[in-house]
Scaffold this active site. Structure first.
Site, short mmCIF file in Angstrom:
data_model
loop_
_atom_site.label_atom_id
_atom_site.label_comp_id
_atom_site.label_asym_id
_atom_site.label_seq_id
_atom_site.Cartn_x
_atom_site.Cartn_y
_atom_site.Cartn_z
N GLU A 1 -34.17 -53.98 -0.31
CA GLU A 1 -33.67 -53.71 1.04
C GLU A 1 -34.63 -54.25 2.09
O GLU A 1 -34.22 -54.69 3.16
CB GLU A 1 -33.41 -52.20 1.24
CG GLU A 1 -32.35 -51.61 0.30
CD GLU A 1 -31.03 -52.38 0.30
OE1 GLU A 1 -30.70 -53.01 1.32
OE2 GLU A 1 -30.33 -52.37 -0.75
N HIS B 1 -34.91 -60.71 6.59
CA HIS B 1 -33.90 -61.71 6.99
C HIS B 1 -33.42 -61.42 8.42
O HIS B 1 -33.15 -62.32 9.20
CB HIS B 1 -32.74 -61.64 5.99
CG HIS B 1 -31.88 -62.87 5.94
ND1 HIS B 1 -30.73 -62.90 5.20
CD2 HIS B 1 -31.97 -64.09 6.51
CE1 HIS B 1 -30.16 -64.10 5.32
NE2 HIS B 1 -30.89 -64.83 6.12
#
Ligand SMILES: [Zn+2]
Length: 670
Positions: free
Chosen positions: A462, A468
């Site tokens: 996660e 990202h």
């Protein structure tokens, strides 16, 4: 007083003011924001001025800010800290949102403007990113049917409506079959089961109103039963029920539904001008074509099958040693594999746990991000939606990058699983906005909180999604962060899991909760080796499902899906003792909705990429090689959906990913 959801947020870093937002604020704010967005879209569509990129595409990007604010807060708390009121609101909001989205994508006046821009795209003098956003916007409208007129348009609406009904029926039938079946166990039938499985069987019996324990088709009950019960007759009976879900005849049978869904999907793709549903579906993915998907799956299939066949031989030997001189059957696989696992890889989870403290693993994830991307994390004291949530300010060279929120503990108000979402995505238009990103997990709360190895991997996974979002550096929000193709979105997350396995990371951060000592080398080796156990089976059952999914959608829809399934499995030579991970009548990924239809391959696609991408660090000589880290950030983590995924990957790696690293990683290389 102004609704706090719609007011300007003057809090630190403009984080939502959770301390003054009440559940009563959601519905009025939602309704008002929806009306506002409708009016904004309407104004764009009816603008008397000729369409320009600014007055159409940028105007659409800028619209809906209020709705974004309301929904980002609402979906955060609805998922991570729900209550009856919030559940009720979700039931009200969902259909309204679906209707709102459909109204926009079928707005003919709006589409005409977008089409004009698309026709004139070469003379608009757009930047690369603007051209990309125009292409994606236009393509999204075309794919949803905006360019269709007359009968074709009408038929498209009918197909969509019917597919929605069929998807719901498929899910409900499956749930009914899973709920209805159970098998009563006598006390002596519990032999060999571990205590947690016995407890679960008793609890299930109470729920069903039987006197004794029962096996049900809930994954958490049937899987341990198949793994641990020495009663071959009972395993066979339970397995047969498990494999028959959705194919029991009568009202809840899904076979005809699957057939109709496949026919309608093909018709839908043809109305839009595609050769097949797979061609339509894969257009927006990194894979692009059914051929590319098939090539990948077959490259993995043969080595996986060879491993599974070798494993089957070993398991058959164990079956014969038990005095059963018969073939190894699907209901034997898990049982003998569990016995073998104990013998070859005995990993004591209880002894491992004290080495994996939640706080130390968070530190480890941060420390890797520091070494790779020079990010610093400073705890931040701000009001959030639950006392278990923690926040950090993320900086680089003293400059603000993002806010990271971690909500790690399980509780009744949180849905299961783990996820990452952006409460605010990075963008520079219409104004500069830094991301606010949250990771939600379901780890057991304790002091100190200890993780299993899987938990630690989830934490890193996660956090890879979070990077990202946090490192995103684009202009438009619609292509920011994780707004990328489905078969590309798991690359950053699965890639980040590799840093957990870097020996000096575990050596530094996997320290014993009481003694503070580092994890012994022998235990570390066992952890890493156990990860590849039974990979032949796992790969075979998965790839078989992915190939059936692809065959269903590549070419004319089969008139009899069950016969088509049998044909595919015979062609690839599925080993006798393994069945598809999800057979057609209960293949919810493919039939409950459109999400993973001709897309079930994408888990494997991402895994091929993450293995290949990490190999770039190995080749450079260090898991923390700074040039490779910079190339990863510049070409993938900061780029969002601004460029085709395949091109991003080529920029990072100099070529497209190959399957070699995956096969090596799964222990399947020749
Ligand atoms: Zn993920």
């Amino acid at each position: 007083m102004t609704n706090p959801l719609l007011a300007d947020w003057t809090t630190a870093f403009e984080i939502a003011p959770f301390d003054i937002i009440a559940d009563e604020d959601f519905a009025p704010a939602f309704d008002e924001a929806l009306v506002l967005h409708k009016a904004e879209i309407d104004a764009i569509a009816k603008n008397p001025a000729a369409p320009t990129f600014a007055n159409t595409i940028e105007a659409m990007e800028a619209a809906g800010e209020a709705l974004d604010k309301v929904l980002s807060v609402f979906f955060t708390v609805a998922g991570a800290d729900s209550n009856p009121k919030r559940e009720e609101l979700q039931r009200v909001f969902s259909p309204k949102l679906a209707k709102h989205g459909a109204e926009i994508s079928s707005n003919k006046a709006l589409f005409t403007r977008i089409q004009t821009l698309w026709n004139n795209r070469d003379s608009l003098d757009l930047t690369g990113e603007q051209a990309r956003v125009l292409m994606l916007t236009h393509r999204g409208f075309v794919r949803s049917g905006a360019a269709l007129t007359g009968e074709a348009d009408e038929r498209m609406q009918q197909i969509k409506a019917r597919l929605a009904v069929l998807g719901t029926e498929f899910t409900q039938n499956l749930l009914a079959d899973e709920r209805d079946w159970f098998m009563e166990l006598a006390e002596e039938d519990l032999e060999g089961l571990p205590q947690f499985a016995i407890d679960a069987a008793r609890a299930a019996g109470e729920e069903k109103g039987t006197k004794g324990p029962v096996v049900t088709l809930s994954r958490s009950i049937i899987t341990p039963f198949l793994q641990f019960s020495p009663r071959r007759d009972l395993r066979e009976k339970a397995f047969a029920a498990w494999a028959a879900r959705g194919a029991n005849g009568g009202e809840t049978d899904n076979r005809a539904i699957a057939g109709e869904i496949l026919q309608l999907r093909e018709e839908r793709a043809r109305l839009l001008g595609y050769d097949s549903f797979a061609a339509y579906k894969l257009e927006t993915e990194m894979a692009k074509t059914p051929e590319a998907v098939r090539e990948l799956l077959m490259a993995v299939w043969e080595p996986a099958k060879a491993q599974a066949e070798a494993d089957a031989e070993a398991l058959t030997g164990m079956l014969h040693d038990d005095g059963v001189n018969e073939n190894l059957e699907p209901w034997d696989w898990r049982y003998y594999t569990e016995k073998r696992r104990k013998k070859e890889h005995d990993l004591d989870e209880a002894a491992l746990k004290p080495y994996l403290q939640l706080d130390r693993m968070i530190e480890a994830a941060f420390a890797c991000a520091n070494r790779l991307f020079n990010l610093d994390f400073t705890p931040l004291d701000v009001p959030l939606y639950h006392p278990d949530c923690r926040a950090w300010e993320v900086t680089r060279n003293g400059q603000h990058v993002a806010i990271f929120i971690g909500d790690y503990f399980a509780r009744g108000s949180k849905r299961s699983g783990a996820w990452c979402s952006a409460m605010r995505a990075q963008a520079r238009f219409p104004k500069e906005q830094a991301p606010v990103v949250i990771n939600v997990c379901n780890f057991a709360k304790a002091d100190p909180a200890l993780l299993s190895y899987d938990d630690a991997r989830t934490l890193f996974h996660e956090f890879g999604h979070a990077l990202h979002q946090m490192l995103s550096n684009v202009t438009y929000e619609s292509i920011s962060g994780t707004s990328v193709a489905r078969d590309f979105v798991e690359l950053p997350s699965q890639l980040y899991e590799h840093w957990l396995e870097v020996p000096d990371v575990l050596a530094e951060f996997a320290t014993h909760a009481q003694t503070g000592e580092a994890m012994p080398q022998e235990m570390l080796d066992k952890v890493l080796k156990a990860a590849n156990f039974d990979m032949g089976f796992q790969t075979v059952e998965y790839v078989a499902s992915a190939l059936v999914d692809l065959d269903f959608h590549d070419g004319p829809a089969p008139s009899d899906p069950m016969a088509a399934q049998t044909e595919t499995l015979a062609r690839i030579g599925l080993p006798h003792a393994i069945i598809m991970r999800h057979a057609t009548p209960h293949f919810a990924h493919v039939f409950a909705g459109d999400g993973y239809s001709s897309g079930y391959y994408s888990y494997m696609w991402s895994e091929v990429m993450d293995a290949d991408a990490f190999e770039a660090f190995t080749e450079a000589g260090s898991a923390f090689d700074s040039c490779t880290a910079k190339a990863l950030e510049d070409n993938i983590l900061s780029a969002g959906g601004s460029v085709e995924a395949a091109d991003l990957y080529k920029r990072f790696r100099g070529r497209l990913p190959g399957v070699e690293a995956l096969l090596k990683g799964r222990g399947l290389a020749a």
